[in-house]
Scaffold this motif. Sequence first.
Motif, PDB file in Angstrom:
ATOM      1  N   LYS A  46       0.802  -1.230   0.000  1.00  0.00           N
ATOM      2  CA  LYS A  46       0.000   0.000   0.000  1.00  0.00           C
ATOM      3  C   LYS A  46       0.836   1.282   0.000  1.00  0.00           C
ATOM      4  N   VAL A  47       2.175   1.134  -0.082  1.00  0.00           N
ATOM      5  CA  VAL A  47       3.054   2.319  -0.157  1.00  0.00           C
ATOM      6  C   VAL A  47       3.984   2.130  -1.354  1.00  0.00           C
ATOM      7  N   PRO A  48       3.423   2.197  -2.571  1.00  0.00           N
ATOM      8  CA  PRO A  48       4.211   1.877  -3.765  1.00  0.00           C
ATOM      9  C   PRO A  48       5.177   2.992  -4.172  1.00  0.00           C
ATOM     10  N   LEU A  49       6.000   2.669  -5.163  1.00  0.00           N
ATOM     11  CA  LEU A  49       6.832   3.677  -5.829  1.00  0.00           C
ATOM     12  C   LEU A  49       6.039   4.180  -7.023  1.00  0.00           C
ATOM     13  N   VAL A  50       5.779   5.489  -7.057  1.00  0.00           N
ATOM     14  CA  VAL A  50       5.056   6.088  -8.187  1.00  0.00           C
ATOM     15  C   VAL A  50       6.059   6.858  -9.045  1.00  0.00           C
ATOM     16  N   CYS A  51       6.072   6.578 -10.350  1.00  0.00           N
ATOM     17  CA  CYS A  51       7.003   7.238 -11.278  1.00  0.00           C
ATOM     18  C   CYS A  51       6.255   8.290 -12.095  1.00  0.00           C
ATOM     19  N   LEU A  52       6.811   9.507 -12.130  1.00  0.00           N
ATOM     20  CA  LEU A  52       6.188  10.619 -12.855  1.00  0.00           C
ATOM     21  C   LEU A  52       7.117  11.074 -13.990  1.00  0.00           C
ATOM     22  N   MET A 101      -7.245   5.151  -5.542  1.00  0.00           N
ATOM     23  CA  MET A 101      -6.533   3.871  -5.522  1.00  0.00           C
ATOM     24  C   MET A 101      -6.300   3.335  -4.111  1.00  0.00           C
ATOM     25  N   GLY A 102      -6.748   4.097  -3.105  1.00  0.00           N
ATOM     26  CA  GLY A 102      -6.580   3.665  -1.711  1.00  0.00           C
ATOM     27  C   GLY A 102      -5.139   3.722  -1.240  1.00  0.00           C
ATOM     28  N   LEU A 103      -4.381   4.679  -1.770  1.00  0.00           N
ATOM     29  CA  LEU A 103      -2.958   4.821  -1.408  1.00  0.00           C
ATOM     30  C   LEU A 103      -2.778   6.074  -0.548  1.00  0.00           C
ATOM     31  N   HIS A 104      -2.554   5.870   0.742  1.00  0.00           N
ATOM     32  CA  HIS A 104      -2.424   7.028   1.643  1.00  0.00           C
ATOM     33  C   HIS A 104      -1.014   7.603   1.642  1.00  0.00           C
ATOM     34  N   ARG A 105      -0.011   6.747   1.389  1.00  0.00           N
ATOM     35  CA  ARG A 105       1.373   7.217   1.346  1.00  0.00           C
ATOM     36  C   ARG A 105       2.060   6.614   0.124  1.00  0.00           C
ATOM     37  N   VAL A 106       2.997   7.355  -0.465  1.00  0.00           N
ATOM     38  CA  VAL A 106       3.736   6.860  -1.628  1.00  0.00           C
ATOM     39  C   VAL A 106       5.187   7.356  -1.602  1.00  0.00           C
ATOM     40  N   HIS A 107       6.047   6.599  -2.262  1.00  0.00           N
ATOM     41  CA  HIS A 107       7.392   7.054  -2.616  1.00  0.00           C
ATOM     42  C   HIS A 107       7.260   7.554  -4.044  1.00  0.00           C
ATOM     43  N   ILE A 108       7.944   8.648  -4.393  1.00  0.00           N
ATOM     44  CA  ILE A 108       7.837   9.153  -5.772  1.00  0.00           C
ATOM     45  C   ILE A 108       9.214   9.267  -6.431  1.00  0.00           C
ATOM     46  N   PHE A 109       9.295   8.697  -7.638  1.00  0.00           N
ATOM     47  CA  PHE A 109      10.456   8.870  -8.509  1.00  0.00           C
ATOM     48  C   PHE A 109      10.008   9.799  -9.624  1.00  0.00           C
ATOM     49  N   GLY A 110      10.537  11.030  -9.636  1.00  0.00           N
ATOM     50  CA  GLY A 110      10.108  12.020 -10.620  1.00  0.00           C
ATOM     51  C   GLY A 110      11.254  12.457 -11.511  1.00  0.00           C
ATOM     52  N   ALA A 111      10.991  12.501 -12.820  1.00  0.00           N
ATOM     53  CA  ALA A 111      12.007  12.916 -13.791  1.00  0.00           C
ATOM     54  C   ALA A 111      11.655  14.281 -14.356  1.00  0.00           C
ATOM     55  N   SER A 112      12.585  15.230 -14.253  1.00  0.00           N
ATOM     56  CA  SER A 112      12.409  16.584 -14.782  1.00  0.00           C
ATOM     57  C   SER A 112      11.101  17.200 -14.272  1.00  0.00           C
ATOM     58  N   LEU A 113      10.121  17.486 -15.148  1.00  0.00           N
ATOM     59  CA  LEU A 113       8.854  18.054 -14.674  1.00  0.00           C
ATOM     60  C   LEU A 113       8.212  17.145 -13.622  1.00  0.00           C
TER      61      LEU A 113
END
Length: 299
Positions: A46-52, A101-113
């Motif tokens: 429930k605490v996935p890695l989200v890529c932007l 999506m029922g995700l209260h917390r996330v790790h984020i991998f963000g590229a540029s923008l």
Amino acid sequence: MSYRSELSLSQEYLSFRSSIPLRKIVVDSDNSKVWKLYDSGPKRVKVPLVCLPPVSGTADVFFKQILALSARGIRVIAAEHPVYWSVKEWCEGFRKLLDYMGLHRVHIFGASLGGFLAQKFAESTLNCPRVVSLILCNTFTDTSVFNYSESAALFWLLPSLVLKKMVMGNFTSFQVDSGIADSIDFMVERLESLTQQELASRLTVNCVSCYIEPQKLVGIPVTILDVFDEYALSNAVREEMYKFYPSAKLAHLKSGGNFPYLSRSDEVNLHLQIHLRAFESTGLSASQPASEDESVSTA
């Protein structure tokens, strides 16, 4: 599209497309605003890695991260946002997506923008934290570095061709190795797939006057992942990132160009795993505990 890049014809990419469905989710009252995402790895996490992605990118630019990390039991979501014309609107949309999506917390991998928006989202949820940690790749802390603050309000009027030229002007023009050349071809292909509205709105968000307030992000673990060869942003922008996050972990790649998650995916994936490992024994892990490995496939 007549031209297909080497990467989009590769067995790896074809395997990704055939095994992981593209999800389309509407969270706004406007039904034309559709988030597109790939969600891979154990759904019980429930605490996935989200890529932007960056301005030119679609959700599939992270296919190499999705395949490699989900095979190791890490839940990875690559998300591509609909047409939003302001950072505030984007943050609101992303919050609704996570709620849906029922995700209260996330790790984020963000590229540029994507990295800039990740930082702004962490700021906007300061009083009710949603971001556990950030991995920031070739990104920035102030949109003024693009020198378009004055004209950004007119991007919605410009034809697609002009907008695409603006973006491609930042792609490397000199001799590069095949990994970087393939990554550029793949990103050009993605850029070609964007509508005028999608591209104009992304460039507006990227360039309209806005900056990060680092005092609001104190306490969030950060890894800064950058390359030491030529890419779209200057050394001054890189130094500013280091100043904003003095306690950040630094993940340096000798080379990789603008899109190291494609051109140097093995190295990037290793740094992502190292970053996420710190959370494994906590309730904020992006991966399934080893004892639960029965179904660590790309569900």
